[in-house]
Write a protein that holds these residues in place. Structure first.
Motif, PDB file in Angstrom:
ATOM      1  N   PRO A 106       0.817  -1.206   0.000  1.00 16.79           N
ATOM      2  CA  PRO A 106       0.000   0.000   0.000  1.00 16.79           C
ATOM      3  C   PRO A 106       0.851   1.256   0.000  1.00 16.79           C
ATOM      4  O   PRO A 106       1.935   1.302   0.553  1.00 16.79           O
ATOM      5  CB  PRO A 106      -0.809  -0.125   1.302  1.00 16.79           C
ATOM      6  CG  PRO A 106       0.053  -0.962   2.185  1.00 16.79           C
ATOM      7  CD  PRO A 106       0.762  -1.916   1.275  1.00 16.79           C
ATOM      8  N   MET A 107       0.329   2.292  -0.617  1.00 18.09           N
ATOM      9  CA  MET A 107       0.991   3.586  -0.652  1.00 18.09           C
ATOM     10  C   MET A 107       0.354   4.506   0.381  1.00 18.09           C
ATOM     11  O   MET A 107      -0.826   4.361   0.726  1.00 18.09           O
ATOM     12  CB  MET A 107       0.879   4.224  -2.041  1.00 18.09           C
ATOM     13  CG  MET A 107       1.651   3.481  -3.111  1.00 18.09           C
ATOM     14  SD  MET A 107       3.425   3.557  -2.844  1.00 18.09           S
ATOM     15  CE  MET A 107       3.704   5.296  -3.082  1.00 18.09           C
ATOM     16  N   TYR A 141      17.290   5.158  -0.431  1.00 17.70           N
ATOM     17  CA  TYR A 141      16.764   4.155   0.505  1.00 17.70           C
ATOM     18  C   TYR A 141      15.804   4.793   1.501  1.00 17.70           C
ATOM     19  O   TYR A 141      14.735   4.255   1.774  1.00 17.70           O
ATOM     20  CB  TYR A 141      17.923   3.484   1.242  1.00 17.70           C
ATOM     21  CG  TYR A 141      17.476   2.472   2.271  1.00 17.70           C
ATOM     22  CD1 TYR A 141      17.051   1.212   1.884  1.00 17.70           C
ATOM     23  CD2 TYR A 141      17.476   2.790   3.627  1.00 17.70           C
ATOM     24  CE1 TYR A 141      16.629   0.278   2.824  1.00 17.70           C
ATOM     25  CE2 TYR A 141      17.053   1.859   4.566  1.00 17.70           C
ATOM     26  CZ  TYR A 141      16.637   0.608   4.159  1.00 17.70           C
ATOM     27  OH  TYR A 141      16.222  -0.303   5.084  1.00 17.70           O
ATOM     28  N   THR A 142      16.160   5.961   2.038  1.00 15.61           N
ATOM     29  CA  THR A 142      15.305   6.628   3.023  1.00 15.61           C
ATOM     30  C   THR A 142      13.978   7.045   2.415  1.00 15.61           C
ATOM     31  O   THR A 142      12.919   6.846   3.011  1.00 15.61           O
ATOM     32  CB  THR A 142      16.028   7.850   3.606  1.00 15.61           C
ATOM     33  OG1 THR A 142      17.291   7.445   4.159  1.00 15.61           O
ATOM     34  CG2 THR A 142      15.191   8.509   4.684  1.00 15.61           C
ATOM     35  N   ASN A 151      10.313   5.621   3.563  1.00 13.68           N
ATOM     36  CA  ASN A 151       9.325   6.514   4.169  1.00 13.68           C
ATOM     37  C   ASN A 151       8.049   6.597   3.341  1.00 13.68           C
ATOM     38  O   ASN A 151       6.969   6.809   3.894  1.00 13.68           O
ATOM     39  CB  ASN A 151       9.921   7.914   4.338  1.00 13.68           C
ATOM     40  CG  ASN A 151      11.043   7.943   5.367  1.00 13.68           C
ATOM     41  OD1 ASN A 151      11.137   7.061   6.221  1.00 13.68           O
ATOM     42  ND2 ASN A 151      11.897   8.943   5.290  1.00 13.68           N
ATOM     43  N   ASN A 152       8.147   6.448   2.017  1.00 10.84           N
ATOM     44  CA  ASN A 152       6.986   6.558   1.138  1.00 10.84           C
ATOM     45  C   ASN A 152       6.458   5.200   0.687  1.00 10.84           C
ATOM     46  O   ASN A 152       5.596   5.137  -0.187  1.00 10.84           O
ATOM     47  CB  ASN A 152       7.344   7.404  -0.088  1.00 10.84           C
ATOM     48  CG  ASN A 152       7.637   8.839   0.267  1.00 10.84           C
ATOM     49  OD1 ASN A 152       6.744   9.667   0.388  1.00 10.84           O
ATOM     50  ND2 ASN A 152       8.916   9.156   0.452  1.00 10.84           N
ATOM     51  N   ASP A 168       8.775   7.807 -10.278  1.00 12.03           N
ATOM     52  CA  ASP A 168       8.372   8.988 -11.042  1.00 12.03           C
ATOM     53  C   ASP A 168       7.462   9.895 -10.222  1.00 12.03           C
ATOM     54  O   ASP A 168       7.602  11.120 -10.238  1.00 12.03           O
ATOM     55  CB  ASP A 168       7.657   8.563 -12.328  1.00 12.03           C
ATOM     56  CG  ASP A 168       8.617   8.001 -13.364  1.00 12.03           C
ATOM     57  OD1 ASP A 168       9.834   8.234 -13.217  1.00 12.03           O
ATOM     58  OD2 ASP A 168       8.163   7.326 -14.295  1.00 12.03           O
ATOM     59  N   ALA A 169       6.529   9.263  -9.498  1.00 14.08           N
ATOM     60  CA  ALA A 169       5.615  10.055  -8.671  1.00 14.08           C
ATOM     61  C   ALA A 169       6.325  10.669  -7.474  1.00 14.08           C
ATOM     62  O   ALA A 169       5.994  11.774  -7.039  1.00 14.08           O
ATOM     63  CB  ALA A 169       4.458   9.173  -8.198  1.00 14.08           C
TER      64      ALA A 169
END
Length: 261
Positions: free
Chosen positions: A119-120, A168-169, A173-174, A193-194
């Protein structure tokens, strides 16, 4: 002819008097016996806390950490997050029930999460749009699942001009979908890209200014520059830890053209 063999304790060669002799001298035999006794005592010291815990219903944080095979700090974290109940008796004493530990573990079974379905993080605006939209049908949700295109970390650093640590961070985190192949991480091209804002408009721009260059050229401050970039939606990009602003869009704001042009 007598046989020679190596001592099981010191490793020296000696002539054995019998077929069962393992040590070259009585000193080595006594030292080996003391070593075996010490190993047994160390084993009992290590196992004894677990044996005692098995017969107890209420555990301290230290004993709970031994039972779960984790650190005491992690037990404190579980209690602070409300995942594991604990009862405080005094300012310096608190207990955890063994039944609560088993209940917590039973309520959180392990599930393997595939990168495609990870999930985003959704913004508040996206959540409002989802709430206001019509409920999606099951067929539509199945059709929306599409295979993702993955690129290596080296390609990500070359395309988006980011450092390995920043890559990596940001991905962690996203919650960018990541798959590991032959010990290397591969990242979703669509999500990258997003995340880093690569679009056709940005790729078409050729002139970019750093923050220091923009402050010097337009006689402005860093705070004003950031405010204008946020309000006017000025295209920005980040390369190797530095932020770049579109010179074309900054010229339109800080150096407006005459009306006749």
């Amino acid at each position: 002819m007598r046989k020679t063999r190596k001592c099981a304790f010191c490793g020296k060669e000696f002539t054995c008097n019998s077929g069962s002799q393992r040590y070259c001298s009585e000193h080595c035999a006594e030292a080996a016996k003391a070593q075996r006794k010490k190993k047994q005592q160390d084993f009992l010291k290590a196992v004894q806390p677990v044996i005692d815990i098995a017969s107890q219903e209420y555990l301290t944080f230290s004993k709970a950490a031994i039972l779960m095979g984790c650190s005491r700090q992690y037990v404190y974290k579980l209690v602070n997050e409300g995942k594991l109940p604990a009862s405080r008796i005094s300012n310096r004493m608190a207990f955890i029930r063994k039944a609560d530990i088993e209940k917590m573990l039973a309520g959180n079974p392990y599930h393997r999460v595939l990168p495609t379905y990870k999930p985003m993080i959704l913004s508040s605006l996206s959540l409002k749009r989802r709430a206001s939209s019509k409920p999606a049908r099951k067929e539509d949700s199945v059709q929306n699942i599409e295979p993702l295109e993955y690129i290596s970390g080296e390609d990500v650093m070359a395309i988006y001009k980011v450092k390995r640590s920043w890559l990596y961070t940001s991905a962690k985190n996203n919650q960018v979908p990541i798959c590991k192949i032959a010990g290397k991480n591969y990242y979703s091209r669509k999500h990258m890209d997003a995340l880093f804002g690569v679009s056709a408009e940005i790729e078409a721009l050729t002139e970019w200014l750093t923050t220091d260059e923009a402050e010097s050229l337009y006689s402005t401050t860093k705070e004003s520059l950031c405010t204008q970039a946020y309000r006017r939606h000025i295209p920005t990009k980040r390369e190797y830890g530095r932020t770049y602003y579109s010179k074309k869009h900054l010229d339109d704001i800080f150096r407006p053209r005459p009306e006749g042009e």
